[in-house]
Design a protein around this motif. Structure first.
Motif, mmCIF file in Angstrom:
data_model
loop_
_atom_site.group_PDB
_atom_site.id
_atom_site.type_symbol
_atom_site.label_atom_id
_atom_site.label_comp_id
_atom_site.label_asym_id
_atom_site.label_seq_id
_atom_site.Cartn_x
_atom_site.Cartn_y
_atom_site.Cartn_z
ATOM 1 N N THR A 121 1.040 -0.681 -0.128
ATOM 2 C CA THR A 121 0.167 -0.085 -0.041
ATOM 3 C C THR A 121 0.851 1.368 0.220
ATOM 4 O O THR A 121 1.129 1.674 1.171
ATOM 5 N N VAL A 122 0.978 1.868 -0.778
ATOM 6 C CA VAL A 122 1.626 2.919 -0.694
ATOM 7 C C VAL A 122 1.042 4.429 -1.997
ATOM 8 O O VAL A 122 -0.595 3.938 -2.421
ATOM 9 N N PRO A 123 1.393 5.694 -1.149
ATOM 10 C CA PRO A 123 0.373 6.922 -2.014
ATOM 11 C C PRO A 123 0.599 7.240 -3.484
ATOM 12 O O PRO A 123 1.952 6.631 -4.096
ATOM 13 N N VAL A 124 0.484 8.156 -3.285
ATOM 14 C CA VAL A 124 -0.009 8.271 -5.649
ATOM 15 C C VAL A 124 1.593 8.913 -5.731
ATOM 16 O O VAL A 124 2.376 9.715 -5.204
ATOM 17 N N GLY A 125 1.714 8.556 -7.221
ATOM 18 C CA GLY A 125 3.489 8.424 -7.426
ATOM 19 C C GLY A 125 4.516 7.332 -6.863
ATOM 20 O O GLY A 125 6.070 7.969 -7.429
ATOM 21 N N THR A 126 4.152 6.581 -6.007
ATOM 22 C CA THR A 126 5.215 5.589 -5.560
ATOM 23 C C THR A 126 5.846 4.878 -6.855
ATOM 24 O O THR A 126 7.107 4.477 -6.511
ATOM 25 N N GLY A 127 4.361 4.595 -8.262
ATOM 26 C CA GLY A 127 5.649 4.076 -9.474
ATOM 27 C C GLY A 127 6.440 4.987 -9.799
ATOM 28 O O GLY A 127 7.163 4.014 -10.298
ATOM 29 N N ASP A 128 6.778 5.782 -10.361
ATOM 30 C CA ASP A 128 6.644 7.160 -10.392
ATOM 31 C C ASP A 128 8.469 6.558 -9.649
ATOM 32 O O ASP A 128 9.470 6.869 -10.987
ATOM 33 N N PHE A 129 8.485 6.583 -8.281
ATOM 34 C CA PHE A 129 9.856 6.632 -7.849
ATOM 35 C C PHE A 129 10.174 5.434 -8.151
ATOM 36 O O PHE A 129 11.461 5.126 -7.762
ATOM 37 N N VAL A 130 8.991 4.550 -8.301
ATOM 38 C CA VAL A 130 10.189 2.636 -8.376
ATOM 39 C C VAL A 130 10.795 3.192 -9.740
ATOM 40 O O VAL A 130 12.044 2.346 -9.624
ATOM 41 N N ARG A 131 9.872 3.312 -10.425
ATOM 42 C CA ARG A 131 10.016 2.868 -11.618
ATOM 43 C C ARG A 131 12.339 3.921 -11.674
ATOM 44 O O ARG A 131 13.200 3.361 -12.971
ATOM 45 N N GLN A 132 12.445 4.945 -10.830
ATOM 46 C CA GLN A 132 12.849 6.069 -10.988
ATOM 47 C C GLN A 132 14.168 5.046 -10.747
ATOM 48 O O GLN A 132 15.887 5.714 -11.242
ATOM 49 N N VAL A 133 14.021 4.735 -9.142
ATOM 50 C CA VAL A 133 14.765 4.319 -8.979
ATOM 51 C C VAL A 133 15.812 2.386 -9.310
ATOM 52 O O VAL A 133 17.118 2.305 -9.199
#
Length: 457
Positions: A121-133
């Motif tokens: 369960t993650v806040p909005v924007g985490t998908g972009d964060f994971v992709r960047q990492v």
């Protein structure tokens, strides 16, 4: 399909086990070697009905493995699920450090195209964060996609909720990627919704916040009922029969607890405020929930004659935050026991599953082997968790062993008139307190089994 699941908590372990049971080859990875060693020996790190048997079956059939070797598991996998903890920070925001560590591990192991699925369960924007990492830390110029696939599991029924979900939400950057997840979930034959990644992330938080709001609304109504002489159980029954409202999550009690609702409501509130919206409705939901156990504790004090509880013994029935789990996170028993001890009371407690987890928090209170051991010599019996075995207690036996016939029911599992007729003073939530019927010695009758209450969360 070859699957890697990172994290062996409630979500990760149940997800991995169910996918293996559907015929996939699954490796569940955790950096805690003691947990993996235990799983390889058949020792479950959590209590969940049916989980141990399903693990044993799929390990024996060779479809399920447990490992600390993240790189090997990711290298072999076509789909990688990130199902690690996302604990709250003091300000209500979500700590994504475990997600970041998992993403870095995936990046280092990338050897071919893979679908990376955020199950946590993650806040909005985490998908972009994971992709960047992953982009920043990958060692090879290998392509990948990040998908959001939120879970909607209830502790105590997590396996059923995974096998027969109301809906499967897949947030993907395009339909080609979504089809990979659709293929994985196809054997379940359940409704699926495909969205963009951000919308899928919001669906999870919005769903939990709405359910939490229903619970707090029911408790607010209960507080009015107590003053007005109404019965909240009848009120919410009448409300719940309206198809626009529904009965689920509408029962009054001590409020919501556990690992999801408290954390997710605070996280959504923090997200809203980050985007400039104050979200007063969600603020009120959280405030109502925090006040509910305090109201119940005041009720205990009033019934026992004040704040000085020295010399009094209180039995507490139920420790876990809800039945069919041993989870103590945000459990209302913690608030109740902490207050009782601070006011000088002697506390005896019993829970069918959660005693060992509670013992680490309260090592010096007395734990009974059943409800009757806890009731023996008690000046009050307090119901905190609505385990089924508490619903059919023998009141005649209780009356013969308790020091005082006083029951405070935080989950409304008994019928007030039945308890009263059996000679007990009875306090509950959102219902008028009833004084006991005076009975001659030996005339207490056993209570009839009560209808099962709607489970708390």
């Amino acid at each position: 399909m070859n699957i890697c699941v990172i994290g062996t908590g409630y979500v990760g372990l149940v997800t991995g086990v169910v996918f293996s049971d559907l015929g996939n080859d699954v490796v569940c990875v955790d950096k805690l070697s003691a947990k993996i060693d235990g799983l390889n020996k058949g020792v479950m790190p959590i209590y969940e009905p049916g989980l141990e048997e399903m693990v044993a079956r799929n390990v024996a059939d060779g479809r399920l493995q447990f490992s600390t070797d993240l790189e090997a598991a990711v290298t072999k996998a076509e789909v990688v699920f990130i199902a690690v903890g996302t604990p709250p920070r003091e300000d209500g925001s979500t700590d994504l450090s475990y997600v970041e560590d998992a993403a870095k591990g995936v990046a280092r192991a990338l050897n071919s195209y893979k679908v990376i699925v955020n199950k946590s369960t993650v806040p909005v924007g985490t998908g972009d964060f994971v992709r960047q990492v992953i982009m920043t830390n990958r060692r090879r110029a290998v392509d990948f996609d990040v998908v959001s696939n939120p879970e909607f599991l209830r502790e105590g029924s997590a396996i059923t909720d995974t096998l027969v979900p109301d809906r499967i939400v897949i947030g993907a950057p395009n339909r080609v990627v979504a089809m990979r997840l659709l293929e994985l979930y196809a054997p379940l034959e359940r409704p699926m919704i495909i969205t963009d990644v951000a919308s899928a992330e919001m669906i999870k938080y919005a769903s939990n916040a709405f359910l939490a709001t229903k619970i707090s609304f029911a408790n607010a109504v209960a507080n009015i009922c107590e003053e007005a002489g109404a019965d909240v159980t009848q009120v919410v029954k009448g409300m719940g029969l309206d198809s626009r409202i529904g009965a689920a999550f509408l029962s009054a009690g001590l409020g919501y607890g556990g690992s999801c609702f408290p954390k997710d409501t605070r996280s959504l509130l923090h997200t809203a405020q980050t985007f400039g919206y104050d979200f007063p409705l969600l603020k009120a939901t959280i405030e109502t929930n925090e006040e509910q156990p305090r109201r119940f504790i005041r009720k205990i004090h009033d019934a026992l004659g004040g704040d000085d509880l020295k010399g009094l013994t209180v039995g507490v029935l139920g420790l876990a935050f809800k039945p069919n789990t041993d989870d103590m996170r945000e459990a209302k028993s913690l608030d109740v026991i902490t207050d009782l001890l601070a006011c000088g009371a002697t506390v005896k407690a019993y829970d069918p599953i959660a005693i060992e987890n509670t013992r680490s928090v309260f090592p010096h209170i007395t734990y009974g082997a059943n409800a009757y051991e806890v009731a023996a010599g008690a000046d009050a019996l307090v119901v905190v968790t609505e385990w089924n075995e508490f619903k059919t207690l023998n009141f005649e036996r209780l009356a013969s062993i308790m020091n005082r016939r006083l029951i405070l029911d935080g989950r409304n599992i008994y019928d007030p008139e039945t308890v009263r007729r059996n000679g007990f003073e009875y306090h509950s939530i959102g219902r008028v307190t009833l004084a006991p019927v005076t009975l001659p010695s030996g005339a207490v009758k056993a209570a009839a089994p009560q209808k099962e209450a709607v489970p708390s969360v």
